[in-house]
Design a protein around this motif. Structure first.
Motif, PDB file in Angstrom:
ATOM      1  N   PRO A  78       1.009  -1.216  -0.058  1.00 43.75           N
ATOM      2  CA  PRO A  78       0.047   0.157  -0.193  1.00 43.75           C
ATOM      3  C   PRO A  78       0.978   1.243   0.140  1.00 43.75           C
ATOM      4  CG  PRO A  78      -0.389  -1.362   1.870  1.00 43.75           C
ATOM      5  CD  PRO A  78       0.786  -2.044   1.022  1.00 43.75           C
ATOM      6  N   ILE A  79       0.566   2.259  -0.876  1.00 40.48           N
ATOM      7  CA  ILE A  79       1.241   3.603  -0.824  1.00 40.48           C
ATOM      8  C   ILE A  79       0.295   4.835  -0.715  1.00 40.48           C
ATOM      9  CG2 ILE A  79       2.517   4.912  -2.570  1.00 40.48           C
ATOM     10  CD1 ILE A  79       3.746   2.602  -3.492  1.00 40.48           C
ATOM     11  N   ILE A  80       0.707   5.648   0.029  1.00 41.49           N
ATOM     12  CA  ILE A  80      -0.292   6.881   0.154  1.00 41.49           C
ATOM     13  C   ILE A  80       0.806   8.036  -0.121  1.00 41.49           C
ATOM     14  CG2 ILE A  80      -0.960   8.600   1.942  1.00 41.49           C
ATOM     15  CD1 ILE A  80      -1.552   6.393   3.929  1.00 41.49           C
ATOM     16  N   MET A  81       0.023   8.937  -1.338  1.00 38.93           N
ATOM     17  CA  MET A  81       0.893   9.855  -1.693  1.00 38.93           C
ATOM     18  C   MET A  81       0.811  11.175  -1.131  1.00 38.93           C
ATOM     19  SD  MET A  81       2.046   8.273  -4.267  1.00 38.93           S
ATOM     20  CE  MET A  81       2.976   9.703  -5.100  1.00 38.93           C
ATOM     21  N   LEU A  82       1.628  11.794  -0.833  1.00 39.63           N
ATOM     22  CA  LEU A  82       1.579  13.261  -0.296  1.00 39.63           C
ATOM     23  C   LEU A  82       1.918  14.380  -1.363  1.00 39.63           C
ATOM     24  CD1 LEU A  82       3.741  12.590   2.856  1.00 39.63           C
ATOM     25  CD2 LEU A  82       1.319  12.820   2.822  1.00 39.63           C
ATOM     26  N   THR A  83       1.047  15.235  -1.332  1.00 40.87           N
ATOM     27  CA  THR A  83       1.508  16.358  -2.413  1.00 40.87           C
ATOM     28  C   THR A  83       1.134  17.627  -1.992  1.00 40.87           C
ATOM     29  OG1 THR A  83       1.061  17.269  -4.621  1.00 40.87           O
ATOM     30  CG2 THR A  83      -0.709  15.900  -3.538  1.00 40.87           C
ATOM     31  N   ALA A  84       1.660  18.641  -2.436  1.00 45.29           N
ATOM     32  CA  ALA A  84       1.382  20.136  -2.212  1.00 45.29           C
ATOM     33  C   ALA A  84       0.253  20.653  -3.173  1.00 45.29           C
ATOM     34  CB  ALA A  84       2.545  21.084  -2.050  1.00 45.29           C
ATOM     35  N   LYS A  85       0.000  20.077  -3.962  1.00 48.99           N
ATOM     36  CA  LYS A  85      -0.941  20.173  -5.199  1.00 48.99           C
ATOM     37  C   LYS A  85      -2.444  19.503  -4.772  1.00 48.99           C
ATOM     38  CE  LYS A  85       2.248  20.448  -8.644  1.00 48.99           C
ATOM     39  NZ  LYS A  85       2.676  19.966 -10.262  1.00 48.99           N
ATOM     40  N   ALA A  86      -3.526  20.405  -5.044  1.00 52.30           N
ATOM     41  CA  ALA A  86      -4.911  19.830  -4.730  1.00 52.30           C
ATOM     42  C   ALA A  86      -5.693  19.643  -5.781  1.00 52.30           C
ATOM     43  CB  ALA A  86      -5.475  20.736  -3.869  1.00 52.30           C
ATOM     44  N   GLU A  87      -4.986  19.575  -7.091  1.00 51.01           N
ATOM     45  CA  GLU A  87      -5.854  19.528  -8.234  1.00 51.01           C
ATOM     46  C   GLU A  87      -6.353  18.041  -8.536  1.00 51.01           C
ATOM     47  OE1 GLU A  87      -2.827  20.978  -8.440  1.00 51.01           O
ATOM     48  OE2 GLU A  87      -3.026  22.894  -9.069  1.00 51.01           O
ATOM     49  N   GLU A  88      -7.567  17.995  -9.135  1.00 53.44           N
ATOM     50  CA  GLU A  88      -8.090  16.665  -9.220  1.00 53.44           C
ATOM     51  C   GLU A  88      -7.140  15.844 -10.085  1.00 53.44           C
ATOM     52  OE1 GLU A  88     -12.036  15.220 -11.374  1.00 53.44           O
ATOM     53  OE2 GLU A  88     -12.454  16.262  -9.351  1.00 53.44           O
ATOM     54  N   CYS A  89      -6.623  16.459 -11.131  1.00 52.43           N
ATOM     55  CA  CYS A  89      -5.796  15.620 -12.208  1.00 52.43           C
ATOM     56  C   CYS A  89      -4.662  14.698 -11.670  1.00 52.43           C
ATOM     57  CB  CYS A  89      -5.410  16.474 -13.302  1.00 52.43           C
ATOM     58  SG  CYS A  89      -4.260  17.612 -12.701  1.00 52.43           S
ATOM     59  N   ASP A  90      -3.916  15.600 -10.385  1.00 53.24           N
ATOM     60  CA  ASP A  90      -2.959  14.800  -9.810  1.00 53.24           C
ATOM     61  C   ASP A  90      -3.535  13.647  -8.986  1.00 53.24           C
ATOM     62  OD1 ASP A  90      -0.616  16.646 -10.541  1.00 53.24           O
ATOM     63  OD2 ASP A  90      -1.840  18.169  -9.505  1.00 53.24           O
ATOM     64  N   GLN A  91      -4.462  13.846  -8.503  1.00 54.59           N
ATOM     65  CA  GLN A  91      -5.143  12.646  -7.566  1.00 54.59           C
ATOM     66  C   GLN A  91      -5.494  11.481  -8.676  1.00 54.59           C
ATOM     67  OE1 GLN A  91      -8.198  13.417  -4.630  1.00 54.59           O
ATOM     68  NE2 GLN A  91      -7.690  15.540  -4.639  1.00 54.59           N
ATOM     69  N   LEU A  92      -5.922  12.032  -9.812  1.00 57.41           N
ATOM     70  CA  LEU A  92      -6.297  10.857 -10.699  1.00 57.41           C
ATOM     71  C   LEU A  92      -5.184  10.073 -11.191  1.00 57.41           C
ATOM     72  CD1 LEU A  92      -9.164  12.450 -12.798  1.00 57.41           C
ATOM     73  CD2 LEU A  92      -9.507  10.915 -11.078  1.00 57.41           C
ATOM     74  N   THR A  93      -4.159  10.992 -11.461  1.00 56.66           N
ATOM     75  CA  THR A  93      -2.825  10.226 -11.871  1.00 56.66           C
ATOM     76  C   THR A  93      -2.225   9.294 -10.827  1.00 56.66           C
ATOM     77  OG1 THR A  93      -2.216  12.247 -13.010  1.00 56.66           O
ATOM     78  CG2 THR A  93      -0.452  10.825 -12.441  1.00 56.66           C
ATOM     79  N   GLY A  94      -2.406   9.680  -9.473  1.00 57.60           N
ATOM     80  CA  GLY A  94      -1.885   8.840  -8.533  1.00 57.60           C
ATOM     81  C   GLY A  94      -2.615   7.507  -8.447  1.00 57.60           C
ATOM     82  N   PHE A  95      -4.090   7.653  -8.550  1.00 56.75           N
ATOM     83  CA  PHE A  95      -4.698   6.297  -8.380  1.00 56.75           C
ATOM     84  C   PHE A  95      -4.813   5.580  -9.610  1.00 56.75           C
ATOM     85  CE2 PHE A  95      -7.589   8.870  -5.433  1.00 56.75           C
ATOM     86  CZ  PHE A  95      -7.233   8.269  -4.304  1.00 56.75           C
ATOM     87  N   LYS A  96      -4.520   6.250 -10.882  1.00 52.14           N
ATOM     88  CA  LYS A  96      -4.330   5.414 -12.071  1.00 52.14           C
ATOM     89  C   LYS A  96      -3.010   4.605 -11.754  1.00 52.14           C
ATOM     90  CE  LYS A  96      -7.326   8.081 -15.332  1.00 52.14           C
ATOM     91  NZ  LYS A  96      -7.104   9.006 -16.420  1.00 52.14           N
ATOM     92  N   LEU A  97      -2.013   5.221 -11.255  1.00 51.09           N
ATOM     93  CA  LEU A  97      -0.816   4.530 -11.194  1.00 51.09           C
ATOM     94  C   LEU A  97      -0.681   3.403  -9.995  1.00 51.09           C
ATOM     95  CD1 LEU A  97       1.586   7.542 -11.867  1.00 51.09           C
ATOM     96  CD2 LEU A  97       1.209   5.597 -13.415  1.00 51.09           C
ATOM     97  N   GLY A  98      -1.628   3.369  -9.340  1.00 48.34           N
ATOM     98  CA  GLY A  98      -1.872   2.274  -8.082  1.00 48.34           C
ATOM     99  C   GLY A  98      -1.900   2.879  -6.578  1.00 48.34           C
ATOM    100  N   ALA A  99      -1.772   4.174  -6.408  1.00 49.95           N
ATOM    101  CA  ALA A  99      -1.820   4.882  -5.087  1.00 49.95           C
ATOM    102  C   ALA A  99      -3.014   4.055  -4.539  1.00 49.95           C
ATOM    103  CB  ALA A  99      -1.849   6.072  -5.193  1.00 49.95           C
ATOM    104  N   ASN A 100      -2.902   4.000  -3.274  1.00 48.83           N
ATOM    105  CA  ASN A 100      -4.109   3.547  -2.244  1.00 48.83           C
ATOM    106  C   ASN A 100      -4.775   4.590  -1.576  1.00 48.83           C
ATOM    107  OD1 ASN A 100      -1.678   1.129  -2.325  1.00 48.83           O
ATOM    108  ND2 ASN A 100      -3.597   0.275  -2.129  1.00 48.83           N
ATOM    109  N   ASP A 101      -4.148   5.798  -1.559  1.00 51.12           N
ATOM    110  CA  ASP A 101      -4.684   6.992  -0.573  1.00 51.12           C
ATOM    111  C   ASP A 101      -4.030   8.036  -1.137  1.00 51.12           C
ATOM    112  OD1 ASP A 101      -6.382   8.450   0.706  1.00 51.12           O
ATOM    113  OD2 ASP A 101      -5.852   7.311   2.451  1.00 51.12           O
TER     114      ASP A 101
END
Length: 232
Positions: A78-101
């Protein structure tokens, strides 16, 4: 019981130290690194011991997306991504690459710890190191499943699916529930993905494929009964 081991990768040293302190105070073991290449190298060194990764997006040498992609190609940790960006596209990128949260900075360290605990429980990496049912056993630390002590070769997603089934043995699970739990709520696939992976998993269970029952009009249920199996 063995402490769950968390890898923190963040080039903000003070933030990494703060998160580390909160996790240690909550009973976790922690490894910290400050760039993406270190994160990938440390994961490869301790692959069978790391239970969860907290991964910053903006890091030197390898960014978080690169590390996420590389690790998820070889592991279901399991991987939780941390980012200073709040854009929806960044979240979608993370989930598509396999991020769990996904957690956006700034955040509450205590809330992050709670999300770590919930994710570890959901993925079967806390509260026990082995699952056993019928002729199946799963080593949650080594990430290996066995039939009568014989290892089963499977993909990380097939492994996650089998863990989810055993953790919910006897419960009729809808395809939606399975997709949300194993592929995450933001997965942009259809329900046939579940059927395809169940078919593959049944094939790998061989004589014990009947452990995964089809529940008409609902989905699937794991029931590990072996009294009718001829193992000759």
């Amino acid at each position: 019981m063995k402490k769950s081991l968390i890898l923190i990768a963040d080039d903000e040293i003070r933030l990494g130290k703060l998160v580390s302190d909160f996790l240690v105070n909550s009973g976790f073991g922690v490894l910290t690194v400050t760039d993406g290449k270190q994160a990938f190298d440390i994961f490869n060194e301790y692959r069978n011991k790391i239970d969860l990764i907290i991964l910053d997006v903006m890091m030197p040498k390898m960014d978080g997306w690169e590390v996420l992609k590389e690790i998820k190609s070889i592991s279901s940790v399991p991987i939780i991504m941390l980012t200073a960006k709040a854009e929806e596209c960044d979240q979608l990128t993370g989930f598509k690459l396999g991020a769990n949260d996904y957690v956006t900075k700034p955040f509450s360290p205590s809330v992050l710890v709670a999300r770590v605990e919930n994710l570890l429980k959901r993925t079967g990496r806390i509260g026990g190191e082995q699952l056993v049912s019928g002729n199946l056993s799963i080593d949650l630390i080594e990430h290996v499943a066995y039939i009568d002590d014989r290892p089963i070769e499977m993909t990380p997603k097939e492994f996650d699916l089998l863990v989810y089934f055993i953790q919910n043995e006897g419960i009729a699970l809808s395809r939606d529930n399975i997709l949300n739990a194993v592929w995450n709520h933001d997965y942009f696939g259809d329900l046939r993905t579940v059927d395809t992976h169940v078919k593959q998993l049944r094939a790998k269970l061989g004589l014990f494929s009947h452990y995964i029952e089809t529940v008409r009009g609902i989905g699937y249920r794991m029931r590990c009964k072996d009294e009718d199996v001829d193992k000759s």
